[in-house]
Motif scaffolding. Structure first.
Motif, mmCIF file in Angstrom:
data_model
loop_
_atom_site.group_PDB
_atom_site.id
_atom_site.type_symbol
_atom_site.label_atom_id
_atom_site.label_comp_id
_atom_site.label_asym_id
_atom_site.label_seq_id
_atom_site.Cartn_x
_atom_site.Cartn_y
_atom_site.Cartn_z
ATOM 1 N N THR A 66 0.877 -1.167 0.000
ATOM 2 C CA THR A 66 0.000 0.000 0.000
ATOM 3 C C THR A 66 0.910 1.210 0.000
ATOM 4 O OG1 THR A 66 -1.738 -1.146 1.212
ATOM 5 C CG2 THR A 66 -1.762 1.253 1.276
ATOM 6 N N TRP A 67 0.670 2.126 -0.915
ATOM 7 C CA TRP A 67 1.514 3.313 -1.028
ATOM 8 C C TRP A 67 1.041 4.379 -0.047
ATOM 9 C CZ3 TRP A 67 5.501 1.475 -3.106
ATOM 10 C CH2 TRP A 67 5.460 0.620 -4.193
ATOM 11 N N ALA A 68 1.997 4.874 0.739
ATOM 12 C CA ALA A 68 1.726 5.929 1.716
ATOM 13 C C ALA A 68 1.865 7.293 1.052
ATOM 14 C CB ALA A 68 2.701 5.813 2.885
ATOM 15 N N PHE A 69 1.351 8.296 1.734
ATOM 16 C CA PHE A 69 1.415 9.672 1.224
ATOM 17 C C PHE A 69 2.745 10.295 1.592
ATOM 18 C CE2 PHE A 69 -2.989 8.518 1.558
ATOM 19 C CZ PHE A 69 -3.511 8.985 0.367
ATOM 20 N N HIS A 70 3.338 10.975 0.624
ATOM 21 C CA HIS A 70 4.685 11.535 0.743
ATOM 22 C C HIS A 70 4.657 12.971 0.253
ATOM 23 C CE1 HIS A 70 8.888 12.066 -0.650
ATOM 24 N NE2 HIS A 70 9.153 11.329 0.407
ATOM 25 N N PRO A 71 5.380 13.887 0.790
ATOM 26 C CA PRO A 71 6.315 13.769 1.900
ATOM 27 C C PRO A 71 5.579 13.756 3.237
ATOM 28 C CG PRO A 71 6.254 16.037 1.186
ATOM 29 C CD PRO A 71 5.336 15.261 0.266
ATOM 30 N N THR A 72 6.279 13.290 4.261
ATOM 31 C CA THR A 72 5.648 13.189 5.570
ATOM 32 C C THR A 72 6.253 14.124 6.603
ATOM 33 O OG1 THR A 72 7.135 11.371 6.131
ATOM 34 C CG2 THR A 72 4.987 10.789 5.230
ATOM 35 N N THR A 73 7.513 14.451 6.483
ATOM 36 C CA THR A 73 8.179 15.255 7.496
ATOM 37 C C THR A 73 7.545 16.636 7.592
ATOM 38 O OG1 THR A 73 10.206 14.077 7.012
ATOM 39 C CG2 THR A 73 10.405 16.093 8.291
ATOM 40 N N ARG A 74 6.943 16.855 8.736
ATOM 41 C CA ARG A 74 6.322 18.148 9.061
ATOM 42 C C ARG A 74 5.204 18.526 8.079
ATOM 43 N NH1 ARG A 74 11.696 18.271 10.308
ATOM 44 N NH2 ARG A 74 12.182 18.870 12.437
ATOM 45 N N ASN A 75 4.562 17.539 7.513
ATOM 46 C CA ASN A 75 3.470 17.774 6.571
ATOM 47 C C ASN A 75 2.182 17.244 7.218
ATOM 48 O OD1 ASN A 75 1.545 17.250 4.425
ATOM 49 N ND2 ASN A 75 3.214 17.683 2.996
ATOM 50 N N ILE A 76 1.450 18.135 7.859
ATOM 51 C CA ILE A 76 0.261 17.739 8.629
ATOM 52 C C ILE A 76 -0.809 17.077 7.748
ATOM 53 C CG2 ILE A 76 -1.597 18.554 10.128
ATOM 54 C CD1 ILE A 76 1.225 18.515 11.415
ATOM 55 N N PRO A 77 -1.120 17.599 6.556
ATOM 56 C CA PRO A 77 -2.122 16.919 5.729
ATOM 57 C C PRO A 77 -1.745 15.466 5.416
ATOM 58 C CG PRO A 77 -1.790 19.137 4.908
ATOM 59 C CD PRO A 77 -0.728 18.888 5.947
ATOM 60 N N ASN A 78 -0.473 15.209 5.099
ATOM 61 C CA ASN A 78 -0.066 13.835 4.800
ATOM 62 C C ASN A 78 0.023 12.983 6.062
ATOM 63 O OD1 ASN A 78 -0.104 14.143 2.074
ATOM 64 N ND2 ASN A 78 2.091 14.435 1.857
ATOM 65 N N LEU A 79 0.319 13.589 7.191
ATOM 66 C CA LEU A 79 0.256 12.857 8.457
ATOM 67 C C LEU A 79 -1.164 12.358 8.688
ATOM 68 C CD1 LEU A 79 1.385 12.001 11.281
ATOM 69 C CD2 LEU A 79 0.620 14.238 12.074
ATOM 70 N N LEU A 80 -2.146 13.220 8.452
ATOM 71 C CA LEU A 80 -3.550 12.834 8.630
ATOM 72 C C LEU A 80 -3.975 11.785 7.599
ATOM 73 C CD1 LEU A 80 -5.066 16.325 9.459
ATOM 74 C CD2 LEU A 80 -4.487 14.467 11.052
ATOM 75 N N ARG A 81 -3.507 11.924 6.365
ATOM 76 C CA ARG A 81 -3.810 10.923 5.336
ATOM 77 C C ARG A 81 -3.232 9.559 5.710
ATOM 78 N NH1 ARG A 81 -2.307 15.434 1.774
ATOM 79 N NH2 ARG A 81 -4.257 16.251 0.923
ATOM 80 N N ASN A 82 -1.996 9.570 6.228
ATOM 81 C CA ASN A 82 -1.368 8.309 6.622
ATOM 82 C C ASN A 82 -1.995 7.737 7.892
ATOM 83 O OD1 ASN A 82 0.408 8.027 4.440
ATOM 84 N ND2 ASN A 82 1.851 9.449 5.357
ATOM 85 N N LEU A 83 -2.502 8.595 8.760
ATOM 86 C CA LEU A 83 -3.246 8.106 9.921
ATOM 87 C C LEU A 83 -4.523 7.411 9.452
ATOM 88 C CD1 LEU A 83 -3.664 7.800 12.941
ATOM 89 C CD2 LEU A 83 -4.679 10.093 12.957
#
Length: 121
Positions: A20-37
């Protein structure tokens, strides 16, 4: 089951695996943190892994957080090239990881409860 970023090396190495492909970039990227959560919320209850293992990608934190809540064991390996300081993901995962591995003795200054496993290639 692998969760990683859709990059050329991952695509070729994991061609025959369930990914499963995760959302990138993740470092300090709140929208992608929420997508990956949200990705973790969808995947972890469905697959119920025995353990979650990460080698330091930013996508680890939401999976470790939810894994902790679901009683899934977690193992984190801090990256090879951060000897004197911890990575952001390492600092976030350290308090919630069941097993925190480091590759250098010097990394124990930042992660005193870590286990030195030596240099991995």
């Amino acid at each position: 089951m692998w969760v990683t970023f859709d990059k050329a090396d991952a695509s070729s190495l994991l061609a025959d695996e369930q990914v499963t492909w995760a959302f990138h970039p993740t470092t300090r990227n709140i929208p992608n943190l929420l997508r990956n959560l949200w990705l973790a919320v969808r995947l972890l209850p469905r697959f119920r892994p025995d353990v979650i293992v990460s080698t330091g990608a930013g996508v680890a934190f939401p999976f470790f957080l939810l894994g902790r809540l679901l009683g899934i064991r977690t193992v984190y390996l801090e990256v090879y090239d951060r000897i004197d300081s911890g990575t952001l993901t390492g600092r976030l995962c350290y308090p919630i990881a069941d097993l925190f591995l480091v590759q250098w003795e010097e990394q124990l200054a930042r992660y005193p409860k870590g286990t030195v496993v030596g240099q991995l290639l």
